[in-house]
Design a protein around this motif. Structure first.
Motif, PDB file in Angstrom:
ATOM      1  N   UNK A 189       0.823  -1.206   0.000  1.00 18.28           N
ATOM      2  CA  UNK A 189       0.000   0.000   0.000  1.00 18.28           C
ATOM      3  C   UNK A 189       0.856   1.254   0.000  1.00 18.28           C
ATOM      4  N   UNK A 190       2.099   1.116   0.433  1.00 18.92           N
ATOM      5  CA  UNK A 190       3.026   2.252   0.493  1.00 18.92           C
ATOM      6  C   UNK A 190       4.331   1.830  -0.157  1.00 18.92           C
ATOM      7  N   UNK A 191       4.869   2.639  -1.027  1.00 20.55           N
ATOM      8  CA  UNK A 191       6.125   2.291  -1.687  1.00 20.55           C
ATOM      9  C   UNK A 191       7.291   2.344  -0.708  1.00 20.55           C
ATOM     10  N   UNK A 192       8.303   1.553  -0.987  1.00 14.90           N
ATOM     11  CA  UNK A 192       9.428   1.407  -0.055  1.00 14.90           C
ATOM     12  C   UNK A 192      10.210   2.703   0.135  1.00 14.90           C
ATOM     13  N   UNK A 193      10.319   3.508  -0.920  1.00 14.66           N
ATOM     14  CA  UNK A 193      11.121   4.737  -0.838  1.00 14.66           C
ATOM     15  C   UNK A 193      10.265   5.971  -0.530  1.00 14.66           C
ATOM     16  N   UNK A 194       9.202   5.767   0.248  1.00 11.09           N
ATOM     17  CA  UNK A 194       8.325   6.886   0.618  1.00 11.09           C
ATOM     18  C   UNK A 194       9.126   7.981   1.316  1.00 11.09           C
ATOM     19  N   UNK A 195       8.881   9.229   0.931  1.00  5.10           N
ATOM     20  CA  UNK A 195       9.659  10.329   1.506  1.00  5.10           C
ATOM     21  C   UNK A 195       8.786  11.572   1.671  1.00  5.10           C
ATOM     22  N   UNK A 196       7.652  11.400   2.300  1.00  5.42           N
ATOM     23  CA  UNK A 196       6.766  12.538   2.546  1.00  5.42           C
ATOM     24  C   UNK A 196       7.325  13.416   3.662  1.00  5.42           C
ATOM     25  N   UNK A 197       7.096  14.709   3.518  1.00  5.51           N
ATOM     26  CA  UNK A 197       7.491  15.657   4.566  1.00  5.51           C
ATOM     27  C   UNK A 197       6.249  16.036   5.365  1.00  5.51           C
ATOM     28  N   UNK A 198       6.100  15.435   6.548  1.00  7.30           N
ATOM     29  CA  UNK A 198       4.902  15.636   7.359  1.00  7.30           C
ATOM     30  C   UNK A 198       4.948  16.933   8.164  1.00  7.30           C
ATOM     31  N   UNK A 199       6.086  17.588   8.152  1.00  4.21           N
ATOM     32  CA  UNK A 199       6.245  18.782   8.986  1.00  4.21           C
ATOM     33  C   UNK A 199       6.336  20.063   8.166  1.00  4.21           C
ATOM     34  N   UNK A 200       6.096  19.946   6.861  1.00  5.06           N
ATOM     35  CA  UNK A 200       6.130  21.126   6.004  1.00  5.06           C
ATOM     36  C   UNK A 200       5.065  22.128   6.422  1.00  5.06           C
ATOM     37  N   UNK A 201       3.896  21.594   6.840  1.00  5.11           N
ATOM     38  CA  UNK A 201       2.809  22.458   7.315  1.00  5.11           C
ATOM     39  C   UNK A 201       2.385  22.035   8.719  1.00  5.11           C
ATOM     40  N   UNK A 202       3.350  21.758   9.561  1.00  3.09           N
ATOM     41  CA  UNK A 202       3.038  21.255  10.903  1.00  3.09           C
ATOM     42  C   UNK A 202       2.242  22.259  11.736  1.00  3.09           C
ATOM     43  N   UNK A 203       2.538  23.549  11.528  1.00  3.18           N
ATOM     44  CA  UNK A 203       1.770  24.565  12.274  1.00  3.18           C
ATOM     45  C   UNK A 203       0.304  24.561  11.855  1.00  3.18           C
ATOM     46  N   UNK A 204       0.075  24.318  10.576  1.00  3.65           N
ATOM     47  CA  UNK A 204      -1.302  24.252  10.086  1.00  3.65           C
ATOM     48  C   UNK A 204      -2.034  23.070  10.712  1.00  3.65           C
ATOM     49  N   UNK A 205      -1.375  21.891  10.733  1.00  2.21           N
ATOM     50  CA  UNK A 205      -2.021  20.703  11.309  1.00  2.21           C
ATOM     51  C   UNK A 205      -2.292  20.888  12.794  1.00  2.21           C
ATOM     52  N   UNK A 206      -1.318  21.432  13.513  1.00  2.87           N
ATOM     53  CA  UNK A 206      -1.518  21.673  14.945  1.00  2.87           C
ATOM     54  C   UNK A 206      -2.614  22.708  15.169  1.00  2.87           C
ATOM     55  N   UNK A 207      -2.662  23.721  14.287  1.00  7.00           N
ATOM     56  CA  UNK A 207      -3.714  24.732  14.410  1.00  7.00           C
ATOM     57  C   UNK A 207      -5.090  24.145  14.178  1.00  7.00           C
TER      58      UNK A 207
END
Length: 323
Positions: free
Chosen positions: A5-23
């Motif tokens: 379901x997820x490729x082995x070389x996954x490289x998402x940046x989950x903190x690019x909009x971390x302030x938005x998610x926390x907000x």
């Protein structure tokens, strides 16, 4: 061929909009708490008081007919479920009828019980009320306090466990994620006015365990990577750890949701509230493990003193614990 379901070389940046998610999480939590304090919860019989009646007939129980019969006499807050037991005779059919305290009354009166028996007798002439048990408002109030205490103690135990297992920064991130999950679950029940009873408390405790399991998996990988990659900054370590565990996270959440959705669609009214809470909890629990717990940990930082040995070293004194 292995399903991925997820490729082995996954490289998402989950903190690019971390302030938005926390907000977003903070706004949702505030809205949930505001809804709770403004319109409250739609408490069920367990918390409002009411009567549980055990009925017995020699004809099969038709829950729909029972409910229609009680609706015709104006009874609100009625829950009906059939009881199955292998010890029953072939001509023994048992049902549980739960009637909440009617508006303006502290408990279900004898007159209400008599009218309920007469209404059900039209559907099943040989019906018998085997037992009648009532829960008063005082007991219901104690149940509310006990339920709140149970959830609070569960979150407190998580705080202590994570603190000992990792560090205080990890503990605070995990607990904030759990509070986020519980607050949003209570908020959705308040906003939609879904019946809130002891089964929902069980769901809340299950959500706490599920969300904690997800968070610990991510944090455990973070701790391993902190030791393996001493030169990388914490943001890169967190991003790498989440990507490495994403396949497990998605697979676990997806399979759990498939089972829950089936129960929600086919399980009937008795467990629908519990299952809805679980579905919502799995979704927000998965979200909070990635976007809340890890984001909080990033902002708090982790002390990384590599001048000392791993065992007993600052910030990694529990790095070799196998749990």
């Amino acid at each position: 061929m292995r399903l991925r379901l997820v490729k082995d070389d996954l490289n998402w940046d989950y903190f690019k909009r971390s302030r938005l998610w926390l907000g977003i999480s903070a706004v949702m939590a505030v809205v949930a708490l505001a809804s709770f304090f403004v319109q409250g919860l739609n408490y069920g019989i367990d918390f409002r008081g009411g009567t549980t009646i055990r009925t017995e007939t020699t004809t099969p129980v038709d829950v729909g007919e029972y409910r229609d019969a009680l609706d015709q006499i104006g009874l609100a807050d009625v829950v009906i479920s059939e009881v199955f037991d292998p010890t029953f005779r072939d001509d023994q059919f048992v049902a549980m009828v739960r009637i909440g305290a009617q508006e303006g009354e502290e408990a279900v009166s004898t007159d209400v019980i008599d009218r309920a028996e007469a209404a059900l007798a039209e559907v099943a002439p040989d019906i018998k009320f085997i037992s009648v048990e009532s829960v008063g408002p005082k007991v219901s109030g104690e149940l509310i306090q006990t339920a709140a205490l149970a959830v609070s103690l569960a979150i407190g135990a998580v705080l202590i466990y994570i603190w000992l297992r990792f560090e205080w920064q990890f503990a605070l991130g995990a607990v904030l994620a759990l509070v986020h999950d519980v607050a949003l679950t209570i908020g959705i029940f308040s906003e939609l006015q879904i019946k809130f009873d002891l089964a929902i408390i069980a769901a809340l405790l299950t959500i706490v365990g599920y969300s904690l399991n997800d968070t610990v998996v991510v944090f455990d990988r973070v701790r391993e990577n902190l030791v393996r990659f001493k030169s990388k900054d914490l943001k890169e370590i967190l991003k790498m750890s989440i990507n490495e565990t994403m396949s497990r996270t998605i697979m676990t959440s997806l399979t759990t949701l498939i089972a829950l959705i089936a129960l929600f669609a086919l399980g009937g009214d008795v467990i629908r509230g519990f299952v809805f809470a679980m579905i919502w909890g799995v979704v927000v629990g998965t979200y909070s493990s990635i976007f809340v717990a890890s984001a909080v940990l990033l902002r708090l930082g982790v002390k990384r003193d590599w001048s000392k040995p791993t065992e007993g070293g600052a910030g990694t004194q529990f790095g070799d614990v196998d749990a």
